[in-house]
Design an enzyme around this catalytic site. Sequence first.
Site: not given
Length: 640
Positions: A428, A505, A501, A503
């Site tokens: 990503e 997103d 990641d 998180d």
Amino acid sequence: MTASKKTSKYGASDIQVLEGLQAVRKRPGMYIGGTGIDGLHHLIWEVVDNAIDEAMAGFCSEIKVIVHPDNSVTVTDNGRGIPVERHKQTGKSALETVLTVLHAGGKFGGEGYKVSGGLHGVGVSVVNALSTHLRAEVHRDGQAYVQEYKDGGKPVSALKKTGKVADTGTIISFNPDPKIFEVIEFDYQKILDRLRQQAYLTKGVHVKLIDERTSKTYGYYFEGGIKSYVEHLNHNKEIVNKEPFYVEKQIGSTNIEIAVQYTDSYKENVQSFANNILTPEGGTHITGFRTALTKAIKDYAKKTGFLKETDGTLAGEDVREGLSAVISVKLPDPQFEGQTKAKLGNPEVQNQVQTVLSEYFSYYLEENPTEAKAIIGKCLLSARARLAARAARDTVIRKGALEGMTLPGKLADCSSKDASKSELYIVEGDSAGGSSKQGRDRTFQAILPLRGKILNVEKARIDKMLSSEEIKILIIAMGAGIGENYDIEKMRYHRIIIMTDADVDGAHIRTLLLTFFYRNFPELIERGYLYIAQPPLYAVGSGKNKEYAYTDAEKDKILEKLKSKTDNKISIQRYKGLGEMNPEQLWNTTMDPEKRVLLQVTAEDAERADEVFSMLMGDAVDPRKRFIQTHAANVRNLDV
Ligand code: 0RA
């Protein structure tokens, strides 16, 4: 007790009985599937199933399960009570026979409509055989009776009358034998799930669970039976036909109950049962159901002129998209087939189910034009989407967008041409892409950075994803093509590793990618080619030492250890994204095959991602809100 009675205690039939129960203790797995947590719970299911049989026969309206603080269990029902009269063959009370002779459960006791579950209905004697202590109390004909057993089914004494009572029923308490079971710790949720399912399948019965270890209790009662069940399956979804279709009908000696309700999801959720036993592999009841459903909907669409919209096409898969249904059949002699005995085999059931559904579903469509129109609309939408997706794929392929195209410039390929040794990291973001390009072992690791923003399209339709430039690049990089030209043998990497990641997103993009693979490259998942990388959440350091933690618990453990070992200052770095790691750190923590932990994606993970995807992208706002609220604090596990 007289001497003669004492000798009769060791008669031939007693020896047989003991041998029977001994056989259960020797090979418990053959009777209850195993001695782990599932086998342990099987003891409860066995007794509850008997009580449910009573309810199905119309004699029992209440079943109560109590888990005591010492993990012994009591199951109470208000059925007829296990018969107590002398049993001719064994010369003992019927109760003792039921509790000490294998498979004796339904063999006597009259013509009551007793449908028992085949493999699963192994009999309460198995529970007795696997318990250190069992107490059976029966209320019958105004009288209470009690008999106790110990050490795997040995009667402590004869059956005793203990007083007058006004009610009827059976109370069985047992202590699972710790010499048999690995762990004796009942699971509240597991019992509750099973009781809920049984309550749905047996309408009108009150079931209750009391957990004395925690003082938790819960009960179920469903007037609507499997109609309520189908509504429960759909409680998170946007409904297509508000009023579910429901029928209950007896044909020959088979009782058939079907409930159908469509949702706007892409998935099919059909649960089938025979004699209240789940049949995940389907069988004749499912075959009959599918044939009748497709035909009834197609006939109705033809008659009403809707079928013109798709040039007359409506396939089975179109009728199954968004379909939720529960099918429950009850019959005297169910045949369970297949490796796991999870498939119904009785051939006559296919026609019986087909006949019932054809007639009543067509009738339902006629009588409920609003619901009918909604269902037909949903099925036609699926058909159009299927045709459009195929056309889109064909266009992509025809345009030659994929063929003969050179590998995309964004791809940092590996030098190995041996697919079985090669890995493709889907990373990503461009910055993490840069670090991983520098940190990798270029002989066998290829890097493809994907720009999150492009994937992160709200309401992305999977067929639209195929026209996205990023996805096209991914397909070209993998090398196996798509659609008609797809050939998994041409895959250039046997490990596809999603690295996002830790998180929200990242989780979102991972869900999207998993869904993309699940819907377009299921074989890749079946073969075990798809993985998720596990970057660390923290770096914990003191002095020159640096350790990585992948969970909060791990971080706490490392801190604990360091505090007792060093007086140096301890630093904790929380990685918010892959981009914060330098190439060397990325290699050490997430890419080095010697040290990294990869999660292999299973079909189940992908299916769950697909569900989450449908929910996050679909139109039903409430479940989405609820989901995000519940998971907001737990972003690392947003999807899988
Ligand atoms: C054998 C025959 C009958 C009922 C039962 C067993 C029975 C077993 C269990 C186990 C737990 N609760 C139960 N309730 C009933 C038929 C009884 C009759 O014909 O009267």
